[in-house]
Design a protein around this motif. Structure first.
Motif, mmCIF file in Angstrom:
data_model
loop_
_atom_site.group_PDB
_atom_site.id
_atom_site.type_symbol
_atom_site.label_atom_id
_atom_site.label_comp_id
_atom_site.label_asym_id
_atom_site.label_seq_id
_atom_site.Cartn_x
_atom_site.Cartn_y
_atom_site.Cartn_z
ATOM 1 N N VAL A 87 48.035 29.647 41.724
ATOM 2 C CA VAL A 87 49.228 30.363 42.171
ATOM 3 C C VAL A 87 50.463 29.602 41.701
ATOM 4 O O VAL A 87 50.678 28.449 42.077
ATOM 5 C CB VAL A 87 49.255 30.491 43.703
ATOM 6 N N SER A 88 51.271 30.223 40.886
ATOM 7 C CA SER A 88 52.485 29.577 40.375
ATOM 8 C C SER A 88 53.460 29.338 41.527
ATOM 9 O O SER A 88 53.790 30.271 42.270
ATOM 10 C CB SER A 88 53.147 30.461 39.321
ATOM 11 N N PRO A 89 53.902 28.087 41.734
ATOM 12 C CA PRO A 89 54.808 27.784 42.851
ATOM 13 C C PRO A 89 56.105 28.592 42.810
ATOM 14 O O PRO A 89 56.665 28.918 43.850
ATOM 15 C CB PRO A 89 55.102 26.287 42.667
ATOM 16 N N SER A 103 47.076 32.967 38.057
ATOM 17 C CA SER A 103 46.526 32.698 36.730
ATOM 18 C C SER A 103 45.069 32.295 36.895
ATOM 19 O O SER A 103 44.772 31.340 37.619
ATOM 20 C CB SER A 103 47.308 31.571 36.038
ATOM 21 N N TYR A 104 44.170 33.001 36.217
ATOM 22 C CA TYR A 104 42.743 32.734 36.336
ATOM 23 C C TYR A 104 42.330 31.717 35.276
ATOM 24 O O TYR A 104 41.764 32.057 34.235
ATOM 25 C CB TYR A 104 41.953 34.034 36.230
ATOM 26 N N PRO A 164 42.023 29.642 46.337
ATOM 27 C CA PRO A 164 42.846 29.393 45.149
ATOM 28 C C PRO A 164 42.984 27.905 44.833
ATOM 29 O O PRO A 164 42.780 27.045 45.687
ATOM 30 C CB PRO A 164 44.207 29.986 45.533
ATOM 31 N N LEU A 165 43.322 27.620 43.595
ATOM 32 C CA LEU A 165 43.672 26.267 43.171
ATOM 33 C C LEU A 165 45.143 26.094 43.515
ATOM 34 O O LEU A 165 46.028 26.522 42.789
ATOM 35 C CB LEU A 165 43.428 26.109 41.671
ATOM 36 N N HIS A 166 45.385 25.466 44.667
ATOM 37 C CA HIS A 166 46.749 25.372 45.188
ATOM 38 C C HIS A 166 47.117 23.914 45.418
ATOM 39 O O HIS A 166 46.334 23.147 45.995
ATOM 40 C CB HIS A 166 46.878 26.162 46.492
#
Length: 383
Positions: free
Chosen positions: A294-296, A302-303, A326-328
């Motif tokens: 998830v773009s800050p 974006s996968y 998610p990758l957060h």
């Protein structure tokens, strides 16, 4: 205080009598693989496979004898069954760990189901390989189950790479009321235990498989877990000795497999699923971690590692897809700082996937308990 030596341990063990041979365990050649490292002691007790279960009191006697030696911090003793007559003891002589004598073919010792008093259900969080965020999922899942009203314990079964102490922000050695059973360390409303509490974070665990199995057994049986609805076990990655110990000896209510979306991770995740399937452990489902970034700034997804791989694998294997995480950056930062997101920001967007996964896992858990406790399976290993 002088450090404990191999001779100190051998002397202590020589006071323990093996009734079958009429000799002490050292003279009888039963002690193998003796490791002495900074006060931490490990060894195996080789016995006739037909007498494996009956030799448990002898194992405990050896353990107690070593515990009384000044300077000993911990003892890991494990029964190992072999065909034939045991070779001369490895408790004397060389300074490195020894394996079984040549010509002795390993054979599994008789093992029974390991019951933990007061614990209603045990679930394993596993992965086919490292680096997929399994511990992050396990810690936050345990906390989420607690938030949903369950009494929860968390066991860090990754002997070689324990992560729970750092992720939970816990340090120091566990206390004991009676000198026999350890009290779990508690934080954020859950009880935890890890080998990481007993050794320095930078100390490598250079242990053979039987010692790992024994350590897992002790962290379950020799801990005052109290009354728990569920014990979440953060498994080591892969499908080796530790995983088989849990699947064979522990009546697991079910397992959760964690993977990332890319195919190279999914290949190993399928192996983890297959291991539980072969050992008759129900797989509650699959969690896809690092599902997307998830773009800050924009919030755009974006996968990075591909899209939906774990979901498709769950459909193909016929098991539940429990959810995607998610990758957060916040999840990573809070895990590193000992402030897991579900504990410190339970209403945040970052915590929501874990809460949703916990609800689905809770449903599987209720159905599993409704069907009665699962007996630990018997595994036959083909040569």
């Amino acid at each position: 205080m002088a450090s404990v030596t191999r001779d100190d341990i051998a002397a202590a063990l020589s006071t323990v009598l093996d009734e079958d041979s009429g000799k002490d365990v050292v003279s009888a050649g039963l002690i193998h693989g003796l490791v002495v490292r900074e006060g931490h002691i490990g060894f195996s007790l080789e016995v006739d496979p037909a007498k494996g279960a009956a030799k448990e009191p002898l194992r405990k006697a050896c353990e107690e004898a070593v515990k009384r030696v000044a300077g000993v911090l911990s003892v890991t003793a494990v029964l190992t069954a072999h065909r034939g007559t045991p070779s001369p003891s490895a408790a004397k002589g060389h300074s490195h760990a020894h394996g079984p004598a040549e010509g002795n073919k390993p054979q599994r010792a008789p093992q029974g189901a390991m019951q933990i008093p007061g614990v209603k259900a045990i679930i394993a969080v596993a992965s086919g390989k490292g680096g997929v965020g399994k511990s992050t999922v396990a810690v936050n899942l345990a906390l989420a189950l607690s938030k949903l009203g369950r009494r929860v314990g968390l066991l860090d079964a990754d002997i070689y790479g324990p992560s729970v102490p750092r992720m939970m922000g816990l340090t120091g050695k566990p206390e004991s009321k009676d000198g026999k059973k350890l009290l779990p360390k508690e934080k954020y409303g859950i009880k935890t235990m890890s080998i990481g509490y007993l050794v320095d974070e930078d100390t490598p665990m250079i242990w053979r498989g039987p010692m790992v199995q024994s350590a897992l057994t002790q962290m379950m049986n020799d801990v005052e877990w109290g009354e728990l609805d569920v014990l979440v076990v953060d498994m080591p990655p892969g499908t080796g000795d530790a995983q088989l110990t849990m699947a064979q000896r522990v009546p697991l209510a079910g397992a959760i497999v964690v993977s990332t979306p890319q195919e190279i991770a999914l290949i190993d995740a399928r192996k983890g699923f297959a291991m539980f399937d072969k050992t008759h452990v129900p797989v509650f489902g699959i969690v896809e971690n690092m599902a997307y970034f998830v773009s800050p700034g924009s919030g755009e997804k974006s996968y990075i590692f591909g899209e939906g791989g774990a979901r498709r694998m769950a459909e193909k294997l016929g098991c539940d897809f429990l959810g995607e995480v998610p990758l957060h950056m916040t999840i990573r930062e809070k895990s590193d700082s000992g402030e897991p997101v579900v504990a410190t920001a339970p209403d945040s967007d970052e915590a929501k996937p874990f809460i949703d996964i916990a609800r689905r896992v809770g449903g599987h858990l209720d159905r599993a308990l409704g069907g009665g406790a699962r007996k630990a399976p018997s595994i036959s290993v083909e040569d």
